[in-house]
Scaffold this motif. Structure first.
Motif, PDB file in Angstrom:
ATOM      1  N   ASP A 134       0.823  -1.203   0.000  1.00 34.98           N
ATOM      2  CA  ASP A 134       0.000   0.000   0.000  1.00 34.98           C
ATOM      3  C   ASP A 134       0.865   1.264   0.000  1.00 34.98           C
ATOM      4  OD1 ASP A 134      -2.728   1.245   0.321  1.00 34.98           O
ATOM      5  OD2 ASP A 134      -1.748   2.019   2.126  1.00 34.98           O
ATOM      6  N   ARG A 135       1.940   1.238   0.780  1.00 37.20           N
ATOM      7  CA  ARG A 135       2.847   2.380   0.809  1.00 37.20           C
ATOM      8  C   ARG A 135       3.519   2.563  -0.558  1.00 37.20           C
ATOM      9  NH1 ARG A 135       5.175   0.971   4.939  1.00 37.20           N
ATOM     10  NH2 ARG A 135       7.049  -0.041   4.149  1.00 37.20           N
ATOM     11  N   HIS A 136       3.878   1.446  -1.174  1.00 35.46           N
ATOM     12  CA  HIS A 136       4.515   1.506  -2.487  1.00 35.46           C
ATOM     13  C   HIS A 136       3.541   2.071  -3.526  1.00 35.46           C
ATOM     14  CE1 HIS A 136       7.805   0.360  -5.097  1.00 35.46           C
ATOM     15  NE2 HIS A 136       6.951  -0.189  -5.940  1.00 35.46           N
ATOM     16  N   ARG A 137       2.258   1.703  -3.423  1.00 32.08           N
ATOM     17  CA  ARG A 137       1.265   2.228  -4.344  1.00 32.08           C
ATOM     18  C   ARG A 137       1.161   3.739  -4.241  1.00 32.08           C
ATOM     19  NH1 ARG A 137      -2.970   0.236  -2.245  1.00 32.08           N
ATOM     20  NH2 ARG A 137      -2.927  -1.761  -3.332  1.00 32.08           N
ATOM     21  N   LEU A 261      -2.523 -10.160  -3.176  1.00 29.28           N
ATOM     22  CA  LEU A 261      -2.234 -10.254  -4.604  1.00 29.28           C
ATOM     23  C   LEU A 261      -3.128  -9.321  -5.420  1.00 29.28           C
ATOM     24  CD1 LEU A 261      -0.111 -12.057  -6.060  1.00 29.28           C
ATOM     25  CD2 LEU A 261      -0.490 -12.597  -3.660  1.00 29.28           C
ATOM     26  N   GLN A 262      -4.369  -9.135  -4.962  1.00 30.52           N
ATOM     27  CA  GLN A 262      -5.225  -8.165  -5.644  1.00 30.52           C
ATOM     28  C   GLN A 262      -4.639  -6.761  -5.512  1.00 30.52           C
ATOM     29  OE1 GLN A 262      -7.572  -8.903  -7.628  1.00 30.52           O
ATOM     30  NE2 GLN A 262      -7.829 -11.060  -7.112  1.00 30.52           N
ATOM     31  N   GLY A 263      -4.093  -6.456  -4.334  1.00 36.61           N
ATOM     32  CA  GLY A 263      -3.438  -5.167  -4.149  1.00 36.61           C
ATOM     33  C   GLY A 263      -2.238  -5.002  -5.044  1.00 36.61           C
ATOM     34  N   VAL A 264      -1.500  -6.088  -5.240  1.00 34.23           N
ATOM     35  CA  VAL A 264      -0.334  -6.034  -6.124  1.00 34.23           C
ATOM     36  C   VAL A 264      -0.775  -5.721  -7.561  1.00 34.23           C
ATOM     37  CG1 VAL A 264       1.489  -7.435  -7.168  1.00 34.23           C
ATOM     38  CG2 VAL A 264       1.103  -7.523  -4.707  1.00 34.23           C
ATOM     39  N   THR A 265      -1.862  -6.356  -8.016  1.00 35.59           N
ATOM     40  CA  THR A 265      -2.330  -6.082  -9.381  1.00 35.59           C
ATOM     41  C   THR A 265      -2.774  -4.628  -9.531  1.00 35.59           C
ATOM     42  OG1 THR A 265      -4.617  -6.784  -8.917  1.00 35.59           O
ATOM     43  CG2 THR A 265      -3.060  -8.472  -9.661  1.00 35.59           C
ATOM     44  N   GLN A 266      -3.390  -4.076  -8.496  1.00 32.08           N
ATOM     45  CA  GLN A 266      -3.792  -2.664  -8.555  1.00 32.08           C
ATOM     46  C   GLN A 266      -2.561  -1.761  -8.619  1.00 32.08           C
ATOM     47  OE1 GLN A 266      -6.330  -2.056  -5.179  1.00 32.08           O
ATOM     48  NE2 GLN A 266      -7.758  -3.669  -5.794  1.00 32.08           N
ATOM     49  N   LEU A 267      -1.542  -2.156  -7.895  1.00 29.63           N
ATOM     50  CA  LEU A 267      -0.304  -1.382  -7.905  1.00 29.63           C
ATOM     51  C   LEU A 267       0.331  -1.394  -9.292  1.00 29.63           C
ATOM     52  CD1 LEU A 267       2.049   0.040  -6.461  1.00 29.63           C
ATOM     53  CD2 LEU A 267       2.894  -2.201  -5.803  1.00 29.63           C
ATOM     54  N   ALA A 269      -1.215  -1.882 -12.059  1.00 36.40           N
ATOM     55  CA  ALA A 269      -2.089  -1.140 -12.965  1.00 36.40           C
ATOM     56  C   ALA A 269      -1.746   0.343 -12.970  1.00 36.40           C
ATOM     57  CB  ALA A 269      -3.553  -1.349 -12.580  1.00 36.40           C
ATOM     58  N   VAL A 270      -1.347   0.873 -11.812  1.00 32.76           N
ATOM     59  CA  VAL A 270      -0.935   2.280 -11.740  1.00 32.76           C
ATOM     60  C   VAL A 270       0.283   2.513 -12.630  1.00 32.76           C
ATOM     61  CG1 VAL A 270      -0.007   4.072 -10.214  1.00 32.76           C
ATOM     62  CG2 VAL A 270      -1.881   2.614  -9.433  1.00 32.76           C
ATOM     63  N   GLU A 271       1.229   1.589 -12.570  1.00 35.95           N
ATOM     64  CA  GLU A 271       2.428   1.725 -13.393  1.00 35.95           C
ATOM     65  C   GLU A 271       2.089   1.603 -14.872  1.00 35.95           C
ATOM     66  OE1 GLU A 271       6.508   2.149 -14.334  1.00 35.95           O
ATOM     67  OE2 GLU A 271       5.227   2.708 -12.653  1.00 35.95           O
ATOM     68  N   ARG A 272       1.142   0.737 -15.185  1.00 35.44           N
ATOM     69  CA  ARG A 272       0.752   0.599 -16.586  1.00 35.44           C
ATOM     70  C   ARG A 272       0.124   1.885 -17.108  1.00 35.44           C
ATOM     71  NH1 ARG A 272      -3.702  -3.068 -19.703  1.00 35.44           N
ATOM     72  NH2 ARG A 272      -3.598  -1.783 -21.553  1.00 35.44           N
ATOM     73  N   ASP A 273      -0.703   2.525 -16.285  1.00 31.88           N
ATOM     74  CA  ASP A 273      -1.296   3.806 -16.689  1.00 31.88           C
ATOM     75  C   ASP A 273      -0.213   4.824 -17.015  1.00 31.88           C
ATOM     76  OD1 ASP A 273      -3.829   2.839 -16.384  1.00 31.88           O
ATOM     77  OD2 ASP A 273      -4.131   3.654 -14.382  1.00 31.88           O
ATOM     78  N   ARG A 274       0.828   4.814 -16.202  1.00 32.51           N
ATOM     79  CA  ARG A 274       1.919   5.772 -16.420  1.00 32.51           C
ATOM     80  C   ARG A 274       2.615   5.498 -17.746  1.00 32.51           C
ATOM     81  NH1 ARG A 274       6.130   6.311 -11.681  1.00 32.51           N
ATOM     82  NH2 ARG A 274       4.324   7.386 -10.830  1.00 32.51           N
ATOM     83  N   ARG A 275       2.823   4.242 -18.063  1.00 29.28           N
ATOM     84  CA  ARG A 275       3.521   3.916 -19.299  1.00 29.28           C
ATOM     85  C   ARG A 275       2.626   4.112 -20.516  1.00 29.28           C
ATOM     86  NH1 ARG A 275       6.751  -0.992 -16.342  1.00 29.28           N
ATOM     87  NH2 ARG A 275       8.342   0.365 -15.466  1.00 29.28           N
ATOM     88  N   ASP A 276       1.329   3.930 -20.337  1.00 30.88           N
ATOM     89  CA  ASP A 276       0.416   4.268 -21.424  1.00 30.88           C
ATOM     90  C   ASP A 276       0.457   5.762 -21.713  1.00 30.88           C
ATOM     91  OD1 ASP A 276      -0.538   1.844 -22.232  1.00 30.88           O
ATOM     92  OD2 ASP A 276      -2.307   1.866 -20.950  1.00 30.88           O
ATOM     93  N   ALA A 277       0.511   6.551 -20.649  1.00 29.61           N
ATOM     94  CA  ALA A 277       0.569   8.002 -20.834  1.00 29.61           C
ATOM     95  C   ALA A 277       1.843   8.406 -21.568  1.00 29.61           C
ATOM     96  CB  ALA A 277       0.490   8.705 -19.477  1.00 29.61           C
ATOM     97  N   ALA A 278       2.940   7.665 -21.323  1.00 26.62           N
ATOM     98  CA  ALA A 278       4.203   7.998 -21.985  1.00 26.62           C
ATOM     99  C   ALA A 278       4.135   7.756 -23.487  1.00 26.62           C
ATOM    100  CB  ALA A 278       5.338   7.168 -21.378  1.00 26.62           C
ATOM    101  N   ARG A 279       3.177   6.942 -23.933  1.00 25.29           N
ATOM    102  CA  ARG A 279       3.034   6.679 -25.362  1.00 25.29           C
ATOM    103  C   ARG A 279       2.234   7.773 -26.079  1.00 25.29           C
ATOM    104  NH1 ARG A 279       1.538   0.217 -25.867  1.00 25.29           N
ATOM    105  NH2 ARG A 279       3.510  -0.611 -25.056  1.00 25.29           N
ATOM    106  N   THR A 280       1.680   8.689 -25.310  1.00 26.31           N
ATOM    107  CA  THR A 280       0.795   9.689 -25.899  1.00 26.31           C
ATOM    108  C   THR A 280       1.471  10.463 -27.016  1.00 26.31           C
ATOM    109  OG1 THR A 280      -0.376   9.899 -23.797  1.00 26.31           O
ATOM    110  CG2 THR A 280      -0.659  11.676 -25.394  1.00 26.31           C
ATOM    111  N   VAL A 281       2.725  10.868 -26.816  1.00 31.43           N
ATOM    112  CA  VAL A 281       3.433  11.654 -27.824  1.00 31.43           C
ATOM    113  C   VAL A 281       3.585  10.850 -29.107  1.00 31.43           C
ATOM    114  CG1 VAL A 281       5.618  12.768 -28.406  1.00 31.43           C
ATOM    115  CG2 VAL A 281       4.641  13.038 -26.115  1.00 31.43           C
ATOM    116  N   ARG A 282       3.976   9.588 -28.983  1.00 28.47           N
ATOM    117  CA  ARG A 282       4.167   8.769 -30.176  1.00 28.47           C
ATOM    118  C   ARG A 282       2.844   8.536 -30.907  1.00 28.47           C
ATOM    119  NH1 ARG A 282       7.240   6.408 -26.245  1.00 28.47           N
ATOM    120  NH2 ARG A 282       5.846   4.634 -25.935  1.00 28.47           N
ATOM    121  N   ARG A 283       1.770   8.327 -30.141  1.00 24.34           N
ATOM    122  CA  ARG A 283       0.461   8.150 -30.774  1.00 24.34           C
ATOM    123  C   ARG A 283       0.030   9.415 -31.506  1.00 24.34           C
ATOM    124  NH1 ARG A 283      -1.983   5.345 -25.386  1.00 24.34           N
ATOM    125  NH2 ARG A 283      -1.377   3.182 -25.801  1.00 24.34           N
ATOM    126  N   ARG A 284       0.287  10.559 -30.886  1.00 25.23           N
ATOM    127  CA  ARG A 284      -0.111  11.805 -31.523  1.00 25.23           C
ATOM    128  C   ARG A 284       0.674  12.039 -32.817  1.00 25.23           C
ATOM    129  NH1 ARG A 284       0.745  15.051 -27.566  1.00 25.23           N
ATOM    130  NH2 ARG A 284       2.699  15.976 -28.285  1.00 25.23           N
TER     131      ARG A 284
END
Length: 576
Positions: A134-137, A261-267, A269-284
């Motif tokens: 939780d702290r890591h999240r 383990l459910q908490g780990v998957t949520q954690l 998912a946060v990192e995945r959102d960040r990496r999806d956002a990093a693709r925004t420039v390339r998509r644009r």
């Protein structure tokens, strides 16, 4: 857990014989032994179970207990099955060393006590680890200090002895603990199991056995902030969501561990959102280039946009690269299910999936898609893929050719069959019986003028793939390299792209070497392939003509003794 808790569980059949003041000791594990000196196997904090087979007489109790106390064990539980009552000399030795002593009823198996203690200890450790997760999240949500999914996977390994990996929907490893990698075929098989279970609606975690090892699969759900918005229809996200594969059977796990383990998957998912956002420039960038190409913008305007894209997609390349276009389409439902299919947008799904497919499956890690720009328009996704230009001797012979010493030069271009070879099985499971993925790949183009033709070529190849049976199909420009493409019903851009691909290597060679390969080819075809008449017309020796024709065949990969290849060249020259 505490020793005191053992007495609160009637099913364990434990009776306290001494050490009441020490019952607040923590128990970290269980060890069963009948060795006279088990010290080498003790690390401290254990509940030691013994059947007393080590005791031959009263003198043996003192050294045995002294060894346990010196090792820092939490307590001793002695079974009554062998000797009946627990010997008084053992009780006295435990009193002297302040070691709590329990008697185990003969009807209770040591395995029952071991299982209970391990479950309780694991649950408490999971609770402690949950606080860390939780702290890591919170750290990952608020800034870059979290360290990525590898950190929490390391925690699972060190605290719960769980080996886990984050996988893409195709089974590519995105993250793992330590240096242990999951073999590619195993990852693909696990992804296939996961996608099939998700499509069937089975409740997670999903259990899968691959090559004799059991894994539990946890979905890493899309939060709605990535490329594919979350919704109630699993088809919108099943081909883009990551999964967490744990080398264990979660079927008998306590709720605390499952929650962890459910908490780990949520954690993650946060990192995945960040990496999806990093693709925004390339998509644009891809979207802007695609719109310019489709609206018929001037080549100079497209070239300017590509000059902006090149440093982002291929940092440090220096010169503008060559480009390929890949078109993908995901369709749901058949003719009898058009209404349901129309409710599931295919463009965003195809975009996320194409970004994954274009990642080199041999490369692990989350950041290997930095050089991929994918846009989506309507129901299709379009990828603009930069390729390093082939330079040196190989450029004169075509990428992938062998030099005079037999040395092969790597072909950087994408091939449709290679792209889908490693991902066809898992994706077919995710598409189930109501989905299809079709993909088309263009030839490489060397200038902005060729992009429109490359786009139409990739679309035409995708339509060829769509005419084939199967859930996952692809076709490439090599399959379009035929005089059939020069017929009137084929789009003009596709015909021009085919003509340029066939003749440009010869034009480039003539420009650099003044070799007159194009005039030689025209004369050879006009003379119906007659070596003597063609040599006479060109005022060449026959051996010189044979050399030039051989060079033409080497540069184009064609055979001028074949009627089909002659016809391709004849029509291409007439259209050029």
């Amino acid at each position: 857990m505490r020793l005191r808790a053992l007495l609160d569980t009637d099913a364990l059949g434990l009776r306290l014989l001494g050490g009441e003041d020490e019952l607040d000791r923590s128990v970290r594990g269980v060890m069963t032994t009948d060795l006279r000196d088990p010290s080498r196997y003790l690390s401290g904090g254990e509940l030691v179970l013994t059947g007393l087979a080590w005791r031959r007489d009263a003198a043996d109790s003192e050294p045995f207990v002294r060894i346990l106390a010196g090792a820092g064990v939490a307590g001793l539980a002695a079974g009554e099955a062998e000797l009946g009552d627990i010997p008084g000399d053992l009780v006295e030795a435990c009193d002297r060393h302040r070691l709590p002593l329990f008697a185990v009823h003969e009807t209770v198996a040591f395995a029952t006590i071991t299982e209970h203690v391990v479950r309780q200890v694991s649950g408490e450790r999971a609770g402690d680890l949950a606080a860390v997760v939780d702290r890591h999240r919170r750290l990952m949500t608020s800034g870059p200090a979290g360290g990525g999914p590898e950190v929490v996977l390391d925690l699972l390994g060190s605290d719960l002895d769980l080996h886990a990996w984050v996988l893409s929907p195709t089974g590519r490893q995105i993250a793992g603990a330590g240096e242990t990698s999951l073999p590619g075929p195993v990852g693909a098989a696990l992804a296939g199991h996961h996608l099939a279970a998700m499509r069937s609606g089975r409740r997670a975690p999903h259990r899968a056995t691959v090559e004799g090892t059991t894994y539990s699969l946890f979905p890493i759900r899309n939060s709605g902030r990535g490329a594919v918005p979350a919704s109630g229809d699993v088809r919108e996200s099943v081909l883009s969501d990551w999964l967490l594969a744990v080398e264990a059977d979660a079927g008998d796990w306590p709720p605390a561990r499952l929650d962890l383990l459910q908490g780990v998957t949520q954690l993650i998912a946060v990192e995945r959102d960040r990496r999806d956002a990093a693709r925004t420039v390339r998509r644009r960038l891809a979207q802007e280039v695609l719109e310019l190409v489709q609206t018929g913008a001037q080549p100079a305007e497209i070239a300017a946009r590509l000059r902006v894209a090149a440093p982002v997609l291929l940092p440090g390349l220096g010169a503008a690269p060559h480009w390929q276009v890949v078109v993908a389409r995901v369709e749901w439902g058949g003719a009898e299910d058009r209404s349901a299919a129309s409710a599931v947008p295919g463009g965003p799904v195809a975009q996320a999936l194409l970004e994954e497919i274009l990642v080199d499956p041999a490369v692990t890690g989350p950041d290997t898609a930095d050089r991929i720009a994918v846009a989506h328009s309507g129901e299709e996704a379009v990828a603009l893929v930069p390729l390093p230009a082939v330079t040196g001797p190989a450029a004169d012979r075509g990428a992938g050719a062998d030099d005079a010493h037999g040395e092969a030069h790597e072909d950087p271009t994408l091939h449709a069959d290679v792209l889908l070879a490693a991902v066809r099985e898992p994706l077919s499971a995710g598409l189930a019986d109501d989905g299809r993925l079709t993909l088309g790949v263009s030839a490489a183009v060397h200038s902005p003028e060729g992009l429109r033709g490359a786009l139409e070529e990739a679309r035409h190849a995708r339509r060829v793939a769509a005419a084939r049976p199967g859930r996952v199909c692809a076709a490439g420009h090599h399959e379009l390299a035929s005089h059939v493409l020069l017929l009137p019903f084929v789009p003009d851009d596709v015909r021009r792209a085919f003509t340029a691909r066939l003749l440009d290597p010869l034009r480039d060679y003539d420009r650099r070497h003044r070799a007159e390969l194009i005039p030689t080819l025209e004369a050879f075809l006009d003379c119906d392939g007659s070596w003597t008449r063609c040599a006479a017309r060109l005022h060449l020796h026959v051996n010189t003509l044979r050399y030039r024709v051989g060079r033409i065949e080497q540069l184009t990969g064609r055979d001028l003794s074949r009627l089909e290849d002659k016809l391709d060249f004849f029509l291409a020259l007439r259209m050029s």
